[in-house]
Motif scaffolding. Structure first.
Motif, PDB file in Angstrom:
ATOM      1  N   VAL A 151      -1.341  -5.440  -7.518  1.00 13.22           N
ATOM      2  CA  VAL A 151      -0.145  -5.103  -8.296  1.00 13.22           C
ATOM      3  C   VAL A 151      -0.366  -5.518  -9.757  1.00 13.22           C
ATOM      4  CG1 VAL A 151       1.397  -5.244  -6.295  1.00 13.22           C
ATOM      5  CG2 VAL A 151       1.117  -7.255  -7.775  1.00 13.22           C
ATOM      6  N   LEU A 157       3.409  -1.678 -10.438  1.00 11.98           N
ATOM      7  CA  LEU A 157       4.264  -2.418  -9.504  1.00 11.98           C
ATOM      8  C   LEU A 157       4.252  -3.901  -9.863  1.00 11.98           C
ATOM      9  CD1 LEU A 157       3.035  -0.925  -6.091  1.00 11.98           C
ATOM     10  CD2 LEU A 157       4.963  -0.159  -7.503  1.00 11.98           C
ATOM     11  N   LYS A 203       2.175   1.911  -3.362  1.00 11.71           N
ATOM     12  CA  LYS A 203       1.119   2.501  -4.214  1.00 11.71           C
ATOM     13  C   LYS A 203       0.930   3.981  -3.909  1.00 11.71           C
ATOM     14  CE  LYS A 203      -1.907  -1.434  -4.709  1.00 11.71           C
ATOM     15  NZ  LYS A 203      -3.221  -1.845  -4.234  1.00 11.71           N
ATOM     16  N   SER A 204       1.183   4.349  -2.640  1.00 11.04           N
ATOM     17  CA  SER A 204       0.974   5.750  -2.259  1.00 11.04           C
ATOM     18  C   SER A 204       2.112   6.652  -2.745  1.00 11.04           C
ATOM     19  CB  SER A 204       0.815   5.882  -0.738  1.00 11.04           C
ATOM     20  OG  SER A 204       2.086   5.798  -0.116  1.00 11.04           O
ATOM     21  N   GLU A 206       0.847  -1.215   0.000  1.00  6.64           N
ATOM     22  CA  GLU A 206       0.000   0.000   0.000  1.00  6.64           C
ATOM     23  C   GLU A 206       0.871   1.249   0.000  1.00  6.64           C
ATOM     24  OE1 GLU A 206      -3.219   0.482  -0.604  1.00  6.64           O
ATOM     25  OE2 GLU A 206      -3.140  -1.678  -1.006  1.00  6.64           O
ATOM     26  N   LYS A 258       2.996   6.106  -9.204  1.00  5.63           N
ATOM     27  CA  LYS A 258       1.925   5.675 -10.114  1.00  5.63           C
ATOM     28  C   LYS A 258       2.445   4.612 -11.086  1.00  5.63           C
ATOM     29  CE  LYS A 258      -1.484   9.051  -9.677  1.00  5.63           C
ATOM     30  NZ  LYS A 258      -1.176   9.009  -8.263  1.00  5.63           N
TER      31      LYS A 258
END
Ligand code: PPY
Length: 502
Positions: free
Chosen positions: A352, A333, A326-327, A323, A330
């Motif tokens: 992902v 992943l 992801k934060s 997470e 962009k």
């Protein structure tokens, strides 16, 4: 530095600062005071002290990106420049008979036109590479069983070719994470590229651009990240492999720099909370310290090139961190180093973009299964538990380890992979022949793709599905066969009369 004059030192001046309490070194013509840094050096202080008061460039270069010292050492420790005229011109002294022999073998390398397959590069690299470099690139974990299995596993998959298909034109281009690739593989990340050749990973960048395949830039490249991005052709896509640093600020900086510079996918290595034992690499270093053994001193067994610089990797990395990634970015992943279906499904559920089914080129856990075997397990689990077939939009499967032929790649494609990663063969190609070696490897693979797609009866990768292979024996790890196994003598090593004479 505007306005200030650069201080110039003589070699004799630098040579006086040659102890643990006062240690200067020269790198790339610049003089640095590294006294306070000795205990923080990831590779330990011993190796720096070996060069105290001297020029450390040759040892420094393959192991560090050029900007490592300038970014890690405070500005006030950048003392100035070395007066080149004071440095003795040391003629390249051939130190040993072994080195003389190696240089003679380099001279006698077969012409590139004699190279027929990727195995040839490995055979030649073993003969012409500096021993330390060969030990680091070729080494694998423990008894190297997984390393061997990686290629052997492909021998357990057989083709079911179609006939009477119009295969005049065949197309083996594809997209990987939405990026165009002329062939269904990418150049996977491998560290310390300058051990094999002075241009290091730039060889891979240039060859990738020329042949239209994608290079994955490693965290531990010998060239700097910027050099490798700048070295790409306009519009040439690149991926980035990430080792997660214990200091998450450093990790965040690496990730965001990659994104800013246009990297198209972030491959997070998840199979290396600790580095495996690569005994060939360790023994190599140990032998270097032979003098200490003779003197009867207690010798701390060296950990090898890789382990020595691996202490920054975060062993606490876990599922909750996804997470956070992801934060901060962009970029798509991808988890690199997934080894079981349960984890592949978890990765999918975590949102992902894909997973690399891999055991890190056999360099981490010995007796870990091959990527191609894991692929079979993963595809079955997705079908049964998620009603998903591959290729699947939004979640891609990749495999790496042991790929040496286009037929290996086609087997992986048939079983559901989007692409495979190829690592060592390209290292061996450029260590033996520079960029031309990689260019040749690309031509070999292209020819193999064209021929094998025709023989398989497929005009595009979309037509290559599980019905074209028999992977029924993939989980059979021990196959009792007579001692005169054909495949053991099938490969006729490159025979160069000139090499054999030496
Ligand atoms: C490897 O050697 O397998 C690597 O992945 C590269 C590496 C090198 C040094 C420290 C950690 C990882």
């Amino acid at each position: 530095m505007s306005g200030s004059t650069v201080k110039v030192f003589s070699a004799a001046e630098v040579a006086q600062h040659n102890s643990k309490s006062d240690c200067w070194i020269i790198v790339h013509g610049k003089v640095y005071d590294v006294t306070d840094f000795l205990d923080d050096h990831p590779g330990g202080s011993k190796i720096i002290l070996k060069y105290a008061g001297k020029d450390a460039t040759t040892e420094y270069e393959p192991i560090h990106p050029p900007d490592a010292i300038t970014t890690n050492l405070p500005k006030e420790k950048h003392l100035g420049e070395i007066d080149a005229s004071t440095v003795e011109k040391v003629l390249k002294i051939v130190s040993s008979d072994a080195e003389k022999g190696r240089l003679a073998r380099v001279e006698a390398r077969p012409h590139l036109s004699e190279i027929l397959n990727l195995h040839d590069f490995e055979a030649i690299a073993k003969l012409v590479m500096v021993e330390k470099a060969w030990a680091y690139y070729s080494s694998a974990a423990d008894d190297e069983i997984t390393n061997r299995e990686n290629h052997m596993a492909y021998h357990r998959i057989w083709f079911r070719p179609k006939i009477l298909v119009d295969v005049e034109k065949v197309d083996f281009s594809t997209t990987i994470l939405g990026q165009k690739s002329s062939m269904p593989f990418y150049i996977t990340a491998t560290a310390l590229g300058k051990l094999g050749h002075p241009d290091g990973e730039l060889n891979l960048t240039r060859a990738a651009g020329k042949s239209g395949v994608i290079q994955m830039i490693p965290t531990l490249s010998s060239c700097s990240f910027d050099e490798l991005v700048d070295g790409a052709a306009p519009g040439q896509p690149q991926f980035y492999q990430l080792y997660v640093n214990k200091d998450r600020n450093i990790t965040k900086k690496l990730v965001q720099r990659a994104e800013q510079r246009g990297i198209k996918g972030l491959f997070i290595t998840v199979d290396a909370p600790q580095l495996g034992r690569r005994e060939k690499d360790m023994r190599q270093k140990f032998e270097d310290d032979g003098a200490d053994v003779q003197k009867g001193n207690r010798v701390e067994r060296n950990q090898g090139a890789a382990r020595a610089i691996s202490s920054f990797i975060d062993p606490s990395l876990n599922w909750k961190d996804i997470e956070w990634f992801k934060s901060i970015t962009k970029m798509p992943l991808v988890l690199k180093g997934v080894q079981r279906a349960e984890d592949a499904i978890k990765a999918y559920d975590a949102g992902v973009a894909g997973v690399v089914l891999s055991n890190h080129g056999g360099r981490q856990m010995d007796f870990a299964r091959s990527g191609i075997e894991i692929l079979c397990e993963v595809v079955k689990a997705f079908r049964e538990q998620r009603n998903i077939c591959f290729p699947h939009p939004g979640f891609e499967l990749y495999v790496d380890g042991g790929v040496r032929r286009a037929t290996d790649v086609l087997k992986a494609i048939a079983l559901g992979a989007t692409a495979v990663g190829i690592g060592r063969p390209f290292l061996y190609a450029y260590s033996s022949y520079g960029q031309e070696g990689i260019d040749k490897a690309m031509v070999i693979l292209r020819d193999e793709f064209e021929m094998n797609m025709r023989l398989l009866g497929a005009t595009s990768l979309k037509e290559i599905g599980p019905e074209l292979v028999d992977a029924g024996s993939i989980h059979q790890h021990v196959v009792p066969v007579p001692g005169d196994r054909l495949f053991e003598t099938n490969y006729e090593g490159i025979q160069s009369a000139r090499l054999l004479e030496l």
